[in-house]
Motif scaffolding. Sequence first.
Motif, PDB file in Angstrom:
ATOM      1  N   SER A 126       0.847  -1.198   0.000  1.00 60.60           N
ATOM      2  CA  SER A 126       0.000   0.000   0.000  1.00 60.60           C
ATOM      3  C   SER A 126       0.875   1.237   0.000  1.00 60.60           C
ATOM      4  N   ASN A 127       0.273   2.375  -0.315  1.00 61.26           N
ATOM      5  CA  ASN A 127       1.016   3.613  -0.120  1.00 61.26           C
ATOM      6  C   ASN A 127       0.113   4.793   0.162  1.00 61.26           C
ATOM      7  N   LEU A 128       0.717   5.710   0.892  1.00 64.20           N
ATOM      8  CA  LEU A 128       0.048   6.938   1.297  1.00 64.20           C
ATOM      9  C   LEU A 128      -0.172   7.809   0.074  1.00 64.20           C
ATOM     10  N   GLY A 142      -5.013   5.745   1.924  1.00 67.46           N
ATOM     11  CA  GLY A 142      -4.046   4.672   1.713  1.00 67.46           C
ATOM     12  C   GLY A 142      -4.504   3.838   0.526  1.00 67.46           C
TER      13      GLY A 142
END
Lengths: 472, 472
Positions: free
Chosen positions: A361-363, A401
């Motif tokens: 995942s990423n912000l 996210g």
Amino acid sequence: MDAKIEEIYGQVLQKVVPSSSKKEKILNLAEDVKKRVSSELDVVMSDVRVIVGGSVAKDTWLDDEADVDVFMLFPTSLNKEKLGEIGLRVAKNALRGFSQKERYAEHPYLEAEMDGIRVNVVPCYLIEQGKWLSAVDRSPFHTVYVRERLQAVDLRDEIRLLKKFMKGIGVYGAEVRVGGFSGYLCELLVLNYQSFHNTLEAASEWTLGMVIDIENLYHGRFDEARRYFDAVLTVVDPIDANRNVAAAVSYERLGEFIMACKIFLKKPSISFFYPEVEIPLSPSLFQKKLSTASFDLLFLLFDCNVTVPDVLWGQLYKSLRAIRKILVQNGFNVLEVSAWSDEKRRNILVYALESRLISASNLHLGPPIDSKEAVDFLAKHTGAESTVIGPWVEGNRWIVGLKRKYIDAASLLRDRLSNGGKDTGVGKILFEPLKNSLKILVNEEIIPFYSSDLDYALFMSSFIRGKPKWLI
Amino acid sequence: MDAKIEEIYGQVLQKVVPSSSKKEKILNLAEDVKKRVSSELDVVMSDVRVIVGGSVAKDTWLDDEADVDVFMLFPTSLNKEKLGEIGLRVAKNALRGFSQKERYAEHPYLEAEMDGIRVNVVPCYLIEQGKWLSAVDRSPFHTVYVRERLQAVDLRDEIRLLKKFMKGIGVYGAEVRVGGFSGYLCELLVLNYQSFHNTLEAASEWTLGMVIDIENLYHGRFDEARRYFDAVLTVVDPIDANRNVAAAVSYERLGEFIMACKIFLKKPSISFFYPEVEIPLSPSLFQKKLSTASFDLLFLLFDCNVTVPDVLWGQLYKSLRAIRKILVQNGFNVLEVSAWSDEKRRNILVYALESRLISASNLHLGPPIDSKEAVDFLAKHTGAESTVIGPWVEGNRWIVGLKRKYIDAASLLRDRLSNGGKDTGVGKILFEPLKNSLKILVNEEIIPFYSSDLDYALFMSSFIRGKPKWLI
């Protein structure tokens, strides 16, 4: 200048200044080539001048590294195609019996070997100064300019020192592969600073965007020249105010040169001129280094046959940057990158990554909480397939996210380059080669190829060290 | 206003406006408390006024959510310590026989329960407007101001709508834990915009740094007020130009309120006022969610007993931010963060990370190639233990690949907080608790605690969703 430095200069000069007999031998060879070309030309066209140019004409060549450059000055009535065609044919006939290779810069020229010396026979136009039709037309004017200046003050050996220093630290050569300093640029720098040592001292203090204008063609308006050329280093060509002789110099080679000057002046050593001969790591040692390295290597191998090296390297570097951008945009942190080619068939782009695999995942930073865009951001991400958490407010922004599309750099590039990399910024000439022959390898998977190619092994041994060889 | 919205407002008002008999009952209770306190006070001191304040005095309370606030106005000759001591003793005696709890804001007050109604008996100073000695001294003036304004125009039910809306979307309450809108702030907003609906419409267009100055105390100099208060939202207190009634409002609650207004106006629904009751995920479902989540959770559990909730939450939030900074500075990408406490003993800080484990190396940008600092950078990193590749030049900078000190977020925090987190920005009061009782758990390791505490389970169920509950 301290004694240590003086001693080093003396040692280098002993090696790089050719003896009188060597000089005579090379000049005789040059005259011989000139005669052969002239008499062959007489058969085809009248009134075509033939001259000896380059470092031999200027007496700035390094011992054991002479290149004989002979120019044919054709009339401008000939179109470029004919110039190349006739020039090449004449040169081939003139040097019949010697080993020959056709080469291409802006137009074809002939490279031959005579007595172990490389000889280039180059067609260009006989023109008035400033009315250049091709880049090589300036060359005879450069020769005249430098010869005249060197007659006034003999700085030939100072130039030899600078050339050797630059070769030793790996910043010599204006070809695209290197992105460094040409021989003519070395000559101009020494003419400007009046000695090798002065050049080192000055260069150690250079700042980005430096302008050197030996003939004062910009009348001190350095800012104007800086804006016009927009280069990391500008050295105005004394015979052409519109040309930057240092246009080929890259950030990398400039940065290395500045730093090598600083370090040499602080800790002088002949190894800057004569670095230790590099030996590639053995395949088993290389494999061991990879398996204990704190980073991952990604290799893109493909077959491609581009005959003009500058074109090939231009395409390789462009593609190297474009693919790096794909990696970065997808969350992969890229350490070092480089390209290798045998300039015949095999090409390899190599990326050192912090990690080949990244988080799932990423912000994703959204718009400010008081913006119109916030509504669309929430509409897009709330409950979406790609949303793993959020959206929520943090500081003055909405944040979400997201699930990453790719957590493996190799899969990412396999997907993105499956069509040859169209629309990614990869060099056009490489579309087909990438589409048809791309192989992506990771870490130790490169070992078989590493073991099969000594030049590549040398390149990779240097790559995983990552620092210039003079930096200890 | 469309019919759908009007219908919703009608439905809400039916529930939140207390009946006449209820109002009478509450007022009687308030008078009863006032009498009991007065007669108890007479024993101790003469001339201490007792008044009913808060939403009961202003008739802006929500049905079934009445809080009876009674203030004792002591003379300023009493010091703060005595004020608290005497105030508390009087209140305790006055409400003997009812369930009681000592509470602390700036000074102690008594909370009691009578007839199922919460009663607060609060000591403060009798002073001239503006000569505040403690925050609570303003309260009686607020009551007078709002009552007077509401006598001119009856906006009591409009205020009730706003309070209920804010409670429904979770932005009501100026306590540190919430960081939202106080009851008095709701009253002022409605007085300013003259209706609940106008308030929603206006707030949906609010920008960061908004200034609302009902009594025009800044004479239109909003920039001056904005600079002075430096808050995400400023509502100048009509009875004190130096106080921002919205000082407690956080970015988070402001952003949520603005967005909830926008979405409600576009898609009105009674669920903004009456959200569905949340039920925590079952432990097995929660565990399943964690094991399939695309992120990692890190839990910091520690025991701590801080009696004043605002102090506790202040310390928790400060520590939450400080520890997040440690994570970010060490290369861990942090998604959402939050804090939970039972306000008795157990406290948990929770971090959602893109990944608990990160790459072993990282790119470290050095100084520009033409800077003085470049020499020191190379001296520091060339051949260093921590250098895994480089340094090399890229663009206009020197760059190096360094070995990370921590690749596991849990190890990082275990190390950094082993001494209680001194010098990390963690709240001082938490140094000892962290030093003595900190446990760091990752992902499913939280399940036993999750299963043991319903309130925590509710908190975590909401946390891993990550979005406000009204956002669908």
